[in-house]
Design an enzyme around this catalytic site. Structure first.
Site, PDB file in Angstrom:
ATOM      1  N   ASP A  15       0.823  -1.213   0.000  1.00 59.14           N
ATOM      2  CA  ASP A  15       0.000   0.000   0.000  1.00 59.14           C
ATOM      3  C   ASP A  15       0.859   1.266   0.000  1.00 59.14           C
ATOM      4  O   ASP A  15       1.983   1.264   0.495  1.00 59.14           O
ATOM      5  CB  ASP A  15      -0.919  -0.028   1.230  1.00 59.14           C
ATOM      6  N   TRP A  20       2.977   7.998  -2.265  1.00 59.08           N
ATOM      7  CA  TRP A  20       4.396   8.147  -2.628  1.00 59.08           C
ATOM      8  C   TRP A  20       4.508   9.100  -3.819  1.00 59.08           C
ATOM      9  O   TRP A  20       5.349  10.002  -3.831  1.00 59.08           O
ATOM     10  CB  TRP A  20       4.973   6.775  -2.981  1.00 59.08           C
ATOM     11  N   HIS A  32       2.769   3.447  -8.855  1.00 54.30           N
ATOM     12  CA  HIS A  32       2.563   2.020  -9.154  1.00 54.30           C
ATOM     13  C   HIS A  32       3.770   1.461  -9.906  1.00 54.30           C
ATOM     14  O   HIS A  32       4.219   0.347  -9.650  1.00 54.30           O
ATOM     15  CB  HIS A  32       1.298   1.820  -9.979  1.00 54.30           C
ATOM     16  N   TRP A  64     -11.688  -2.081  -8.090  1.00 52.88           N
ATOM     17  CA  TRP A  64     -12.434  -1.809  -9.338  1.00 52.88           C
ATOM     18  C   TRP A  64     -13.206  -0.499  -9.234  1.00 52.88           C
ATOM     19  O   TRP A  64     -13.619   0.062 -10.243  1.00 52.88           O
ATOM     20  CB  TRP A  64     -13.405  -2.956  -9.642  1.00 52.88           C
ATOM     21  N   ARG A  66     -12.068   2.295  -8.387  1.00 50.50           N
ATOM     22  CA  ARG A  66     -11.208   3.453  -8.698  1.00 50.50           C
ATOM     23  C   ARG A  66     -11.514   3.992 -10.101  1.00 50.50           C
ATOM     24  O   ARG A  66     -12.110   3.280 -10.918  1.00 50.50           O
ATOM     25  CB  ARG A  66      -9.740   3.036  -8.594  1.00 50.50           C
ATOM     26  N   LEU A 126      10.971 -20.470  -4.764  1.00 53.12           N
ATOM     27  CA  LEU A 126       9.904 -19.652  -4.182  1.00 53.12           C
ATOM     28  C   LEU A 126       8.623 -19.722  -5.024  1.00 53.12           C
ATOM     29  O   LEU A 126       8.678 -19.664  -6.249  1.00 53.12           O
ATOM     30  CB  LEU A 126      10.387 -18.188  -4.120  1.00 53.12           C
ATOM     31  N   ARG A 189      -5.230  -1.776   8.950  1.00 52.35           N
ATOM     32  CA  ARG A 189      -6.409  -2.562   8.573  1.00 52.35           C
ATOM     33  C   ARG A 189      -6.041  -3.638   7.555  1.00 52.35           C
ATOM     34  O   ARG A 189      -4.972  -3.605   6.961  1.00 52.35           O
ATOM     35  CB  ARG A 189      -7.516  -1.659   8.025  1.00 52.35           C
ATOM     36  N   SER A 191      -8.175  -4.590   4.906  1.00 52.93           N
ATOM     37  CA  SER A 191      -8.700  -4.302   3.568  1.00 52.93           C
ATOM     38  C   SER A 191      -9.069  -5.564   2.791  1.00 52.93           C
ATOM     39  O   SER A 191      -8.738  -5.721   1.619  1.00 52.93           O
ATOM     40  CB  SER A 191      -7.694  -3.446   2.772  1.00 52.93           C
TER      41      SER A 191
HETATM   42  C1  IPE Z   1      -5.326  -2.664  -0.297  1.00 55.25           C
HETATM   43  O1  IPE Z   1      -5.002  -1.331  -0.439  1.00 55.25           O
HETATM   44  C2  IPE Z   1      -5.315  -3.355  -1.628  1.00 55.25           C
HETATM   45  C3  IPE Z   1      -4.012  -3.548  -2.232  1.00 55.25           C
HETATM   46  C4  IPE Z   1      -2.873  -3.249  -1.686  1.00 55.25           C
HETATM   47  C5  IPE Z   1      -4.036  -4.178  -3.520  1.00 55.25           C
HETATM   48  P1  IPE Z   1      -6.136  -0.214  -0.619  1.00 55.25           P
HETATM   49  O2  IPE Z   1      -5.432   1.086  -0.769  1.00 55.25           O
HETATM   50  O3  IPE Z   1      -7.067  -0.594  -1.696  1.00 55.25           O
HETATM   51  O4  IPE Z   1      -6.923  -0.309   0.767  1.00 55.25           O
HETATM   52  P2  IPE Z   1      -7.725   0.785   1.575  1.00 55.25           P
HETATM   53  O5  IPE Z   1      -8.689   1.412   0.624  1.00 55.25           O
HETATM   54  O6  IPE Z   1      -6.727   1.775   2.098  1.00 55.25           O
HETATM   55  O7  IPE Z   1      -8.360   0.039   2.685  1.00 55.25           O
HETATM   56  C1  IPE Z   2      -1.405   0.304  -3.471  1.00 54.47           C
HETATM   57  O1  IPE Z   2      -1.229   1.676  -3.464  1.00 54.47           O
HETATM   58  C2  IPE Z   2      -1.651  -0.261  -4.843  1.00 54.47           C
HETATM   59  C3  IPE Z   2      -3.035  -0.711  -5.071  1.00 54.47           C
HETATM   60  C4  IPE Z   2      -3.995  -0.681  -4.199  1.00 54.47           C
HETATM   61  C5  IPE Z   2      -3.349  -1.216  -6.385  1.00 54.47           C
HETATM   62  P1  IPE Z   2      -2.459   2.673  -3.487  1.00 54.47           P
HETATM   63  O2  IPE Z   2      -2.842   2.917  -4.898  1.00 54.47           O
HETATM   64  O3  IPE Z   2      -3.555   2.192  -2.620  1.00 54.47           O
HETATM   65  O4  IPE Z   2      -1.807   3.976  -2.880  1.00 54.47           O
HETATM   66  P2  IPE Z   2      -2.401   4.924  -1.756  1.00 54.47           P
HETATM   67  O5  IPE Z   2      -2.833   4.045  -0.634  1.00 54.47           O
HETATM   68  O6  IPE Z   2      -3.558   5.632  -2.389  1.00 54.47           O
HETATM   69  O7  IPE Z   2      -1.297   5.817  -1.379  1.00 54.47           O
HETATM   70 MG    MG Z   3      -4.033   2.435  -0.661  1.00 53.32          MG
END
Ligand code: IPE
Ligand code: IPE
Ligand code: MG
Length: 235
Positions: A15, A20, A32, A64, A66, A126, A189, A191
């Site tokens: 996450d 970042w 990403h 999804w 987003r 692995l 959390r 998630s």
């Molecule tokens: C969890 O991160 C999902 C992944 C890392 C793929 P999210 O950014 O989607 O989770 P929330 O919204 O902070 O709970």
């Molecule tokens: C994790 O980073 C990647 C995915 C959930 C796909 P985020 O995209 O959730 O980045 P933040 O949490 O918004 O910073």
């Molecule tokens: Mg996130």
């Protein structure tokens, strides 16, 4: 640290890519992209340490929701990553697997994913498991559907259903439960990640954003894990 305990299975909630990027005035997709380098670093270090399974939460059922443009960028990145990394996985003896509702991914992504899984299936080092379009509750619901079918077909009596039996109906049926769960970027959390499987995992949460999480950070998490005393409810 010769006597260090190495987790057999590490699971990571990767996450903080967006934050970042935001901190640097960049587009989220740059976060990403940078995050993919952390994946490479962690896979390499896990293989070196002798970790047997590494599960990475790459895209959740909820992701999804987003904006379309971000989902498209993530899918494109996944496809490019698989195309580019498969030869490296071969060299590192890494076997790729995936969990989640994979059929929801774009067709081209599914093709590349299946190709990579197939090609790396001969590897014995692995096991890298990508959680894609994955949700813990969805997995449990799919598991319930599957076990209900076996009951209806008369293969099992409901009285025989135990946690072990049910585990065999989850996407993760071939893997042991994670020993260590890492989450980056400080959120406390789960998630919707591996809800069933992490009931006794050791939790490690770091403030670092995923694109900044590299080999040394993985080592720090393993060192921390190594000092934990796991009791599983016993003494
Ligand atoms: C969890 O991160 C999902 C992944 C890392 C793929 P999210 O950014 O989607 O989770 P929330 O919204 O902070 O709970
Ligand atoms: C994790 O980073 C990647 C995915 C959930 C796909 P985020 O995209 O959730 O980045 P933040 O949490 O918004 O910073
Ligand atoms: Mg996130």
């Amino acid at each position: 640290m010769a006597s260090r305990k190495i987790p057999k299975h590490i699971a990571i909630i990767m996450d903080g890519n967006g934050r970042w990027a935001k901190e640097r005035g960049l587009a989220r997709r740059e976060g990403h992209r940078k995050g993919a380098e952390s994946v490479r670093a962690c896979v390499e270090r896990c293989a070196l340490l002798g970790v047997e399974f590494l599960t990475l939460y790459a895209f959740s059922s909820e992701n999804w929701k987003r904006p379309k443009s971000e989902v498209a960028a993530l899918m494109k990145l996944l496809e490019a990553f698989l195309k580019q990394k498969t030869p490296e996985l071969m060299e590192q003896n890494v076997r790729l697997q995936a969990i989640g509702r994979i059929t929801q991914l774009p067709a081209s992504c599914q093709r590349v994913l299946h190709h990579s899984i197939e090609r790396t299936s001969v590897n014995t080092g692995l096991t890298l498991i990508l959680a894609l379009s994955y949700g813990g509750r969805e997995e449990i619901v799919d598991g319930v559907r599957s076990i209900v079918r076996t009951v209806q077909e008369g293969h099992i009596d409901p009285a025989m259903i135990t946690p072990d039996v049910f585990s065999k109906h989850l996407y993760t049926r071939y893997y042991p439960d994670p020993d260590l769960l890492i989450r980056t970027s400080g959120e406390m959390r789960l998630s919707n990640f591996l809800l069933w499987q992490i009931s006794y995992a050791e939790l490690y949460i770091t403030e670092k954003f995923w694109p900044d999480f590299r080999e040394d950070d993985l080592e720090a998490a393993v060192n921390d894990y190594s000092r934990r005393q796991r009791r599983f409810g016993g003494l």
